[in-house]
Design a protein around this motif. Structure first.
Motif, PDB file in Angstrom:
ATOM      1  N   THR A 137       0.849  -1.185   0.000  1.00  0.00           N
ATOM      2  CA  THR A 137       0.000   0.000   0.000  1.00  0.00           C
ATOM      3  C   THR A 137       0.884   1.234   0.000  1.00  0.00           C
ATOM      4  OG1 THR A 137      -1.908   1.052   1.080  1.00  0.00           O
ATOM      5  CG2 THR A 137      -0.190   0.159   2.511  1.00  0.00           C
ATOM      6  N   ALA A 138       0.261   2.399   0.033  1.00  0.00           N
ATOM      7  CA  ALA A 138       1.015   3.650  -0.014  1.00  0.00           C
ATOM      8  C   ALA A 138       0.295   4.717   0.794  1.00  0.00           C
ATOM      9  CB  ALA A 138       1.182   4.128  -1.459  1.00  0.00           C
ATOM     10  N   LYS A 139       1.080   5.696   1.226  1.00  0.00           N
ATOM     11  CA  LYS A 139       0.494   6.869   1.872  1.00  0.00           C
ATOM     12  C   LYS A 139       1.450   8.038   1.659  1.00  0.00           C
ATOM     13  CE  LYS A 139       2.865   4.712   5.469  1.00  0.00           C
ATOM     14  NZ  LYS A 139       3.031   3.256   5.739  1.00  0.00           N
ATOM     15  N   LEU A 140       0.877   9.204   1.496  1.00  0.00           N
ATOM     16  CA  LEU A 140       1.675  10.413   1.312  1.00  0.00           C
ATOM     17  C   LEU A 140       1.678  11.197   2.611  1.00  0.00           C
ATOM     18  CD1 LEU A 140       3.244  12.539  -0.207  1.00  0.00           C
ATOM     19  CD2 LEU A 140       1.134  13.253  -1.328  1.00  0.00           C
ATOM     20  N   ASN A 141       2.815  11.204   3.294  1.00  0.00           N
ATOM     21  CA  ASN A 141       2.952  11.959   4.538  1.00  0.00           C
ATOM     22  C   ASN A 141       3.433  13.363   4.220  1.00  0.00           C
ATOM     23  OD1 ASN A 141       2.157   9.758   5.982  1.00  0.00           O
ATOM     24  ND2 ASN A 141       4.160   9.300   6.853  1.00  0.00           N
ATOM     25  N   MET A 142       2.694  14.357   4.680  1.00  0.00           N
ATOM     26  CA  MET A 142       2.974  15.746   4.350  1.00  0.00           C
ATOM     27  C   MET A 142       3.285  16.536   5.617  1.00  0.00           C
ATOM     28  SD  MET A 142      -0.170  16.206   1.665  1.00  0.00           S
ATOM     29  CE  MET A 142       0.295  17.884   1.280  1.00  0.00           C
ATOM     30  N   LYS A 143       4.438  17.172   5.614  1.00  0.00           N
ATOM     31  CA  LYS A 143       4.790  18.087   6.695  1.00  0.00           C
ATOM     32  C   LYS A 143       4.909  19.472   6.080  1.00  0.00           C
ATOM     33  CE  LYS A 143       7.255  14.895   9.686  1.00  0.00           C
ATOM     34  NZ  LYS A 143       8.383  14.736  10.602  1.00  0.00           N
ATOM     35  N   CYS A 144       3.820  20.206   6.162  1.00  0.00           N
ATOM     36  CA  CYS A 144       3.823  21.521   5.538  1.00  0.00           C
ATOM     37  C   CYS A 144       4.669  22.492   6.344  1.00  0.00           C
ATOM     38  CB  CYS A 144       2.394  22.035   5.393  1.00  0.00           C
ATOM     39  SG  CYS A 144       1.418  21.018   4.254  1.00  0.00           S
ATOM     40  N   ALA A 145       5.154  23.519   5.675  1.00  0.00           N
ATOM     41  CA  ALA A 145       6.082  24.478   6.267  1.00  0.00           C
ATOM     42  C   ALA A 145       5.530  25.053   7.567  1.00  0.00           C
ATOM     43  CB  ALA A 145       6.363  25.606   5.275  1.00  0.00           C
ATOM     44  N   GLY A 146       6.335  24.944   8.630  1.00  0.00           N
ATOM     45  CA  GLY A 146       6.008  25.605   9.886  1.00  0.00           C
ATOM     46  C   GLY A 146       5.132  24.838  10.840  1.00  0.00           C
ATOM     47  N   PHE A 147       4.465  23.756  10.375  1.00  0.00           N
ATOM     48  CA  PHE A 147       3.553  23.088  11.312  1.00  0.00           C
ATOM     49  C   PHE A 147       3.455  21.575  11.105  1.00  0.00           C
ATOM     50  CE2 PHE A 147       0.911  24.512   7.727  1.00  0.00           C
ATOM     51  CZ  PHE A 147       0.268  23.352   7.366  1.00  0.00           C
ATOM     52  N   GLY A 148       4.213  21.000  10.190  1.00  0.00           N
ATOM     53  CA  GLY A 148       4.090  19.574   9.928  1.00  0.00           C
ATOM     54  C   GLY A 148       4.331  18.749  11.177  1.00  0.00           C
ATOM     55  N   ALA A 149       3.431  17.815  11.465  1.00  0.00           N
ATOM     56  CA  ALA A 149       3.465  17.048  12.711  1.00  0.00           C
ATOM     57  C   ALA A 149       4.607  16.039  12.719  1.00  0.00           C
ATOM     58  CB  ALA A 149       2.140  16.309  12.892  1.00  0.00           C
ATOM     59  N   PRO A 150       5.161  15.751  13.906  1.00  0.00           N
ATOM     60  CA  PRO A 150       6.192  14.717  14.012  1.00  0.00           C
ATOM     61  C   PRO A 150       5.587  13.320  13.921  1.00  0.00           C
ATOM     62  CG  PRO A 150       5.622  15.506  16.194  1.00  0.00           C
ATOM     63  CD  PRO A 150       4.843  16.354  15.217  1.00  0.00           C
ATOM     64  N   VAL A 151       6.441  12.343  13.686  1.00  0.00           N
ATOM     65  CA  VAL A 151       6.062  10.937  13.771  1.00  0.00           C
ATOM     66  C   VAL A 151       6.963  10.310  14.823  1.00  0.00           C
ATOM     67  CG1 VAL A 151       5.968   8.719  12.584  1.00  0.00           C
ATOM     68  CG2 VAL A 151       5.292  10.799  11.376  1.00  0.00           C
ATOM     69  N   GLU A 152       6.363   9.718  15.849  1.00  0.00           N
ATOM     70  CA  GLU A 152       7.145   9.162  16.953  1.00  0.00           C
ATOM     71  C   GLU A 152       7.874   7.888  16.522  1.00  0.00           C
ATOM     72  OE1 GLU A 152       7.633  10.488  19.955  1.00  0.00           O
ATOM     73  OE2 GLU A 152       6.365  12.238  19.567  1.00  0.00           O
TER      74      GLU A 152
ATOM     75  N   MET B  29      -0.207   7.175  23.098  1.00  0.00           N
ATOM     76  CA  MET B  29       1.046   7.132  23.845  1.00  0.00           C
ATOM     77  C   MET B  29       0.922   7.843  25.186  1.00  0.00           C
ATOM     78  SD  MET B  29       3.817   8.076  20.874  1.00  0.00           S
ATOM     79  CE  MET B  29       5.210   7.843  21.993  1.00  0.00           C
ATOM     80  N   LYS B  30       1.749   7.411  26.146  1.00  0.00           N
ATOM     81  CA  LYS B  30       1.801   8.070  27.446  1.00  0.00           C
ATOM     82  C   LYS B  30       2.962   9.069  27.515  1.00  0.00           C
ATOM     83  CE  LYS B  30      -1.653   5.685  28.951  1.00  0.00           C
ATOM     84  NZ  LYS B  30      -2.989   6.330  29.121  1.00  0.00           N
ATOM     85  N   THR B  31       4.055   8.759  26.832  1.00  0.00           N
ATOM     86  CA  THR B  31       5.240   9.615  26.833  1.00  0.00           C
ATOM     87  C   THR B  31       5.699   9.813  25.405  1.00  0.00           C
ATOM     88  OG1 THR B  31       5.927   8.642  28.943  1.00  0.00           O
ATOM     89  CG2 THR B  31       7.584   9.906  27.717  1.00  0.00           C
ATOM     90  N   ARG B  32       5.925  11.059  25.005  1.00  0.00           N
ATOM     91  CA  ARG B  32       6.334  11.359  23.635  1.00  0.00           C
ATOM     92  C   ARG B  32       7.796  11.804  23.606  1.00  0.00           C
ATOM     93  NH1 ARG B  32       1.596  11.505  20.669  1.00  0.00           N
ATOM     94  NH2 ARG B  32       2.661  12.306  18.827  1.00  0.00           N
ATOM     95  N   PHE B  33       8.454  11.568  22.482  1.00  0.00           N
ATOM     96  CA  PHE B  33       9.833  12.003  22.306  1.00  0.00           C
ATOM     97  C   PHE B  33       9.893  13.384  21.676  1.00  0.00           C
ATOM     98  CE2 PHE B  33      13.801  12.494  20.032  1.00  0.00           C
ATOM     99  CZ  PHE B  33      14.746  12.000  20.912  1.00  0.00           C
ATOM    100  N   PHE B  34       9.123  13.573  20.612  1.00  0.00           N
ATOM    101  CA  PHE B  34       9.179  14.835  19.866  1.00  0.00           C
ATOM    102  C   PHE B  34       8.129  15.813  20.385  1.00  0.00           C
ATOM    103  CE2 PHE B  34      10.653  11.674  16.694  1.00  0.00           C
ATOM    104  CZ  PHE B  34      11.918  12.198  16.447  1.00  0.00           C
TER     105      PHE B  34
ATOM    106  N   HIS C  27      12.483   4.100  13.334  1.00  0.00           N
ATOM    107  CA  HIS C  27      12.544   5.387  12.643  1.00  0.00           C
ATOM    108  C   HIS C  27      11.460   6.330  13.160  1.00  0.00           C
ATOM    109  CE1 HIS C  27       9.604   3.000  10.404  1.00  0.00           C
ATOM    110  NE2 HIS C  27       9.104   4.133   9.908  1.00  0.00           N
ATOM    111  N   GLY C  28      11.629   7.589  12.885  1.00  0.00           N
ATOM    112  CA  GLY C  28      10.687   8.623  13.280  1.00  0.00           C
ATOM    113  C   GLY C  28      11.083   9.906  12.590  1.00  0.00           C
ATOM    114  N   SER C  29      10.385  10.992  12.904  1.00  0.00           N
ATOM    115  CA  SER C  29      10.736  12.280  12.298  1.00  0.00           C
ATOM    116  C   SER C  29      10.209  13.422  13.162  1.00  0.00           C
ATOM    117  CB  SER C  29      10.182  12.399  10.879  1.00  0.00           C
ATOM    118  OG  SER C  29       8.774  12.263  10.857  1.00  0.00           O
ATOM    119  N   ALA C  30      11.012  14.468  13.241  1.00  0.00           N
ATOM    120  CA  ALA C  30      10.673  15.644  14.037  1.00  0.00           C
ATOM    121  C   ALA C  30       9.680  16.527  13.286  1.00  0.00           C
ATOM    122  CB  ALA C  30      11.955  16.426  14.348  1.00  0.00           C
TER     123      ALA C  30
END
Length: 307
Positions: A102-117, A279-284, A204-207
């Motif tokens: 399958t596929a998905k397009l993850n978008m982090k728009c300028a200034g507000f794109g959400a992190p992925v834990e 989640m109970k505790t987040r990294f980003f 893996h993850g992303s800020a």
């Protein structure tokens, strides 16, 4: 497509960046199609079967964080499931027989794109063997400031970590358990038109994106034909075999790999972003600037993953 050094890097690190896979015209077309989907979010007040919205989305100010099953909604996305250069990369890693998932397009728009834990894809969909990977197609140049995907090197050869909170699957690792050393994370950066390939068991993850530039990554899940999903395929064997994009179907191959099932299912369904709200505790931090103690610490190492 891949050099011996790239194959060795994938096997050692669990991820590589392959530059210049898509042409500038291909990237331009994909960007224009994506802009059209974002515009469709105008007026929406909640998620749809296609669009997953940022928590800060409003009907007047549309903010999309994911296009779900993107390959089903536009031929420009669907064409990439059989892109000859992408298929050639995967065949260099696994051999001739390749099946799409399958596929998905993850978008982090300028200034507000959400992190992925931090998480492992393997926690969501274990198979009979781990010859699986996600291929990320970069629509934008990716650097540390706009929240690229980051990998913990070598984690694909380790355990499958717990992705539960209070006994319920939440699609993320609890950073307070210190399962891995997050300071060793490496970013998968590159120019638009490059692709990333990361192993299904790689942590893996992303800020968040705190830059003034978008970060759009179209992620495709692929697997060798002999990797069969442990949780089954509800569409039946005919639908499963219809996902072949190169070579021929194969019987399942069983290989030793640590498995944890994503059960009981996440309380919040719909996307990984919703799952991770359990989640109970987040990294980003959702809006921490790059260079802060929590986000900056993972940008210390930048080996050459692209060649």
């Amino acid at each position: 497509m891949l050099s011996k050094a790239q194959i060795e890097a994938y096997n050692e690190v669990g991820a590589i960046v392959v530059p210049d896979v898509l042409t500038a015209n291909e990237v331009r077309t994909l960007s224009e199609v994506t802009n059209g989907f974002v515009e469709r979010a105008r007026g929406l007040t909640g998620h749809t079967d296609i669009l997953d919205l940022e928590d800060s989305h409003t009907a007047d100010n549309p903010r999309v964080r994911r296009i779900k099953a993107a390959h089903l909604h536009d031929p420009a996305y669907a064409a990439l499931t059989r892109h000859p250069k992408i298929i050639a990369v995967l065949q260099d890693l696994w051999g001739a027989d390749i099946r799409f998932d399958t596929a998905k397009l993850n978008m982090k728009c300028a200034g507000f794109g959400a992190p992925v834990e931090w998480h492992q894809d393997w926690a969501f969909y274990p198979h009979t063997n781990d010859a699986l990977a996600a291929v990320g197609v970069m629509f934008d140049d990716m650097a540390m400031e706009n929240g690229p995907l980051m990998i913990i090197p070598g984690s694909h050869r380790g355990p499958t970590f717990d992705h539960h909170a209070d006994g319920v699957f939440c699609g993320a690792m609890d950073p307070s358990r210190n399962d891995v050393d997050y300071t060793k994370a490496v970013p998968l950066t590159g120019a638009a038109g490059s692709i990333t390939v990361h192993h299904v068991r790689a942590v893996h993850g992303s800020a968040p994106n705190v830059s003034d530039r978008d970060r759009r990554l179209l992620l495709f899940q692929f697997r060798a034909a002999d990797a069969w999903p442990i949780l089954g395929f509800p569409g039946g064997i005919e639908a499963f075999d219809a996902l072949m994009v190169a070579g021929r179907p194969s019987e399942p191959r069983l290989a030793a790999a640590p498995v944890r099932l994503p059960l009981p299912p996440a309380t919040l369904q719909g996307s990984l972003y919703e799952n991770q709200k359990g989640m109970k505790t987040r990294f980003f931090a959702s809006s921490a600037p790059v260079g802060s103690d929590r986000v900056g610490q993972v940008s210390a190492r930048e080996p050459e993953l692209a060649r």
